[in-house]
Design an enzyme around this catalytic site. Structure first.
Site, PDB file in Angstrom:
ATOM      1  N   CYS A   1      -2.590  -0.015   7.211  1.00 46.88           N
ATOM      2  CA  CYS A   1      -1.755   1.176   7.110  1.00 46.88           C
ATOM      3  C   CYS A   1      -1.810   2.013   8.386  1.00 46.88           C
ATOM      4  O   CYS A   1      -0.808   2.606   8.779  1.00 46.88           O
ATOM      5  CB  CYS A   1      -2.163   1.993   5.892  1.00 46.88           C
ATOM      6  SG  CYS A   1      -1.795   1.122   4.344  1.00 46.88           S
TER       7      CYS A   1
ATOM      8  N   GLU B   1       0.905   3.918   1.781  1.00 51.58           N
ATOM      9  CA  GLU B   1       1.360   4.359   3.096  1.00 51.58           C
ATOM     10  C   GLU B   1       2.497   3.484   3.610  1.00 51.58           C
ATOM     11  O   GLU B   1       3.486   3.991   4.155  1.00 51.58           O
ATOM     12  CB  GLU B   1       0.191   4.342   4.093  1.00 51.58           C
ATOM     13  CG  GLU B   1      -0.945   5.262   3.718  1.00 51.58           C
ATOM     14  CD  GLU B   1      -2.018   4.617   2.835  1.00 51.58           C
ATOM     15  OE1 GLU B   1      -3.138   5.142   2.790  1.00 51.58           O
ATOM     16  OE2 GLU B   1      -1.733   3.585   2.179  1.00 51.58           O
TER      17      GLU B   1
ATOM     18  N   HIS C   1       0.853  -1.184   0.000  1.00 51.92           N
ATOM     19  CA  HIS C   1       0.000   0.000   0.000  1.00 51.92           C
ATOM     20  C   HIS C   1       0.893   1.240   0.000  1.00 51.92           C
ATOM     21  O   HIS C   1       2.028   1.202   0.482  1.00 51.92           O
ATOM     22  CB  HIS C   1      -0.905   0.009   1.224  1.00 51.92           C
ATOM     23  CG  HIS C   1      -1.979  -1.030   1.191  1.00 51.92           C
ATOM     24  ND1 HIS C   1      -3.137  -0.917   1.923  1.00 51.92           N
ATOM     25  CD2 HIS C   1      -2.074  -2.201   0.509  1.00 51.92           C
ATOM     26  CE1 HIS C   1      -3.905  -1.973   1.704  1.00 51.92           C
ATOM     27  NE2 HIS C   1      -3.278  -2.773   0.857  1.00 51.92           N
TER      28      HIS C   1
ATOM     29  N   CYS D   1      -6.199   2.350   5.358  1.00 51.04           N
ATOM     30  CA  CYS D   1      -6.884   1.131   5.784  1.00 51.04           C
ATOM     31  C   CYS D   1      -6.342   0.721   7.160  1.00 51.04           C
ATOM     32  O   CYS D   1      -5.346   1.273   7.635  1.00 51.04           O
ATOM     33  CB  CYS D   1      -6.658   0.021   4.758  1.00 51.04           C
ATOM     34  SG  CYS D   1      -4.992  -0.689   4.811  1.00 51.04           S
TER      35      CYS D   1
END
Length: 164
Positions: free
Chosen positions: A93, A62, A60, A90
């Site tokens: 993250c 992040e 992801h 999410c």
């Protein structure tokens, strides 16, 4: 950018995260971007979503930005830093942000915006606020073993242990 205006500073770095997200779409990645900023040093690192491009479910934006920033400073702790994300992080993250010890997470789009585009993590958000194993789609079982605590005992005795 007004360096003394926190709202302008936040907007500036959020705009960078959004630009990264948009540029990542035609490059084969997901529509997510993130930057990690140290107040004294400026932007340390950036990341974009590479889940499908790399077949890595943890790639992801992040997480990629946090990994790169930690590598840049040579420390797993990013205390004092801010993570700017193009979208609400999410649960994974958010957890990574907690482990990285960033001071703040600032995001632009919300989780409902992501859901409308097919990135609905609301079930993860709901799931992670419960410990009811009947609700979890993933089987979880703790099997107590006599040596289960041994790694932690080793850690507490290890003179070179770096607390985190």
């Amino acid at each position: 950018m007004g360096a003394d205006d926190p709202t302008q500073r936040d907007a500036h770095f959020l705009d960078q995260a959004i630009s990264l997200a948009r540029a990542n779409v035609p490059d084969g990645g997901g529509p997510f971007g993130a930057v990690v900023v140290d107040p004294a040093r400026g932007m340390l690192a950036w990341g974009v979503n590479r889940v499908t491009a790399t077949c890595d479910p943890t790639a992801h934006a992040e997480v990629e930005a946090l990994r790169a920033a930690a590598h840049e400073v040579g420390d797993f702790s990013l205390a004092g830093c801010t993570l700017y994300a193009s979208c609400e992080p999410c649960p994974m993250c958010l957890a990574a942000s907690l482990w990285a010890r960033v001071d703040r997470v600032v995001y632009a789009a919300g989780r409902l915006d992501a859901a409308r585009a097919g990135f609905d993590d609301s079930s993860f958000h709901r799931l992670l606020v419960t410990d009811d194993s009947a609700v979890w789609p993933l089987a979880r079982r703790q099997l107590t073993r006599p040596q289960a605590g041994a790694p932690f005992e080793d850690w507490t005795r290890f003179a070179g242990a770096v607390p985190y």
